[in-house]
Design a protein around this motif. Structure first.
Motif, mmCIF file in Angstrom:
data_model
loop_
_atom_site.group_PDB
_atom_site.id
_atom_site.type_symbol
_atom_site.label_atom_id
_atom_site.label_comp_id
_atom_site.label_asym_id
_atom_site.label_seq_id
_atom_site.Cartn_x
_atom_site.Cartn_y
_atom_site.Cartn_z
ATOM 1 N N SER A 228 40.129 38.866 44.483
ATOM 2 C CA SER A 228 40.372 37.429 44.466
ATOM 3 C C SER A 228 40.787 37.028 43.052
ATOM 4 O O SER A 228 40.080 37.309 42.082
ATOM 5 C CB SER A 228 39.101 36.673 44.872
ATOM 6 O OG SER A 228 39.299 35.287 44.776
ATOM 7 N N PHE A 229 41.953 36.399 42.923
ATOM 8 C CA PHE A 229 42.481 35.999 41.624
ATOM 9 C C PHE A 229 42.437 34.482 41.492
ATOM 10 O O PHE A 229 42.838 33.763 42.395
ATOM 11 C CB PHE A 229 43.934 36.457 41.475
ATOM 12 C CG PHE A 229 44.119 37.937 41.501
ATOM 13 C CD1 PHE A 229 43.999 38.693 40.343
ATOM 14 C CD2 PHE A 229 44.418 38.594 42.685
ATOM 15 C CE1 PHE A 229 44.170 40.059 40.365
ATOM 16 C CE2 PHE A 229 44.589 39.962 42.726
ATOM 17 C CZ PHE A 229 44.470 40.695 41.564
ATOM 18 N N THR A 230 41.948 33.999 40.356
ATOM 19 C CA THR A 230 42.109 32.582 40.060
ATOM 20 C C THR A 230 43.455 32.392 39.410
ATOM 21 O O THR A 230 43.934 33.255 38.665
ATOM 22 C CB THR A 230 40.993 32.115 39.117
ATOM 23 O OG1 THR A 230 41.020 32.892 37.925
ATOM 24 C CG2 THR A 230 39.625 32.260 39.780
ATOM 25 N N GLY A 231 44.104 31.301 39.674
ATOM 26 C CA GLY A 231 45.471 31.139 39.225
ATOM 27 C C GLY A 231 46.397 31.811 40.218
ATOM 28 O O GLY A 231 46.002 32.161 41.331
ATOM 29 N N ALA A 232 47.632 32.030 39.829
ATOM 30 C CA ALA A 232 48.604 32.589 40.767
ATOM 31 C C ALA A 232 49.484 33.600 40.068
ATOM 32 O O ALA A 232 50.586 33.293 39.630
ATOM 33 C CB ALA A 232 49.445 31.475 41.375
#
Length: 237
Positions: A228-232
């Motif tokens: 899971s990544f915060t941001g893109a």
């Protein structure tokens, strides 16, 4: 002559002589960092002349071949060792900082490996040990001020097998080839991994690409991992 104070005296004399010839030299000292006298009587007096002190750790003992009923236990022992090693490195770093004061001396972690690779061909267990060690070093080296890390010894003792007519990468060498994708990137902080999974991640700020290296430390179970990544980020691999 190999007592800490005697070593420091000789090393200091050599350092001063070398610097008279070339003041740009980067100098390191060795020491037996399991004995507190080496911090007090060696590293402390030498620290004004040094940029680095050298530290080694070998995972041992290891049979000549991984086989038989003890294979699972041997696997777990070896691939879990890097987590133990980094705790020992924390101990050494704390003692080094305590004796050198405000002038922090870098650690050169310049020998690590699974012994005794010259008696056998390194296999999958050695590769996973290397992956766990490299993941940890990617995450921790900056905070622990470890500017130099060297795998010892790559040729015919771990990473590259050289024969009469050619050469090839061992599983350890293949792991190093995968980890070079982190080179020149920015470390990303990860939430603690769970279970048998160990990981490191880095970002290319120019492209937004994220590289994640994952190691499964279980000898018998597959690992399902959700990232899971915060941001893109633009892309991940």
């Amino acid at each position: 002559p190999n007592a800490p104070a005697a070593y420091a005296k000789k090393a200091g004399e050599c350092a001063r002589a070398m610097r008279r010839v070339d003041r740009s030299l980067i100098l390191a000292c060795s020491g037996f960092w399991w004995n507190d006298a080496w911090f007090k009587d060696c590293l402390k007096p030498l620290s004004p002349q040094l940029q680095l002190f050298s530290h080694h750790w070998y995972t041992k003992p290891v049979p000549t071949e991984y086989a038989g009923s003890g294979l699972t236990a041997q696997f777990r022992k070896i691939v879990r060792k890097p987590a133990w090693i980094i705790e020992d490195i924390r101990r050494v770093r704390a003692k080094a900082d305590a004796c050198t004061g405000r002038r922090r001396v870098g650690m050169s972690f310049d020998e690590w490996n699974v012994w005794y690779a010259w008696y056998r061909r390194p296999g999958v267990i050695d590769g996973i040990h290397a992956a766990a060690m490299l993941n940890i070093l990617c995450r921790e080296a900056a905070d622990l001020f470890i500017p130099v890390v060297c795998y010892f010894e790559p040729v015919n003792e771990g990473a590259i097998l050289v024969g009469p007519t050619g050469s090839r990468l061992t599983p350890v060498g293949q792991v190093f080839a995968l980890f070079k994708a982190h080179r020149g990137r920015t470390l990303l902080k990860l939430a603690p991994a769970k279970g048998d999974v160990d990981a490191a991640a880095s970002l290319d700020p120019r492209t937004g690409e994220v590289v994640v290296t994952l190691a499964n430390l279980s000898p018998s179970r597959h690992a399902n991992v959700r990232l899971s990544f915060t941001g893109a980020p633009a892309k991940a691999r």
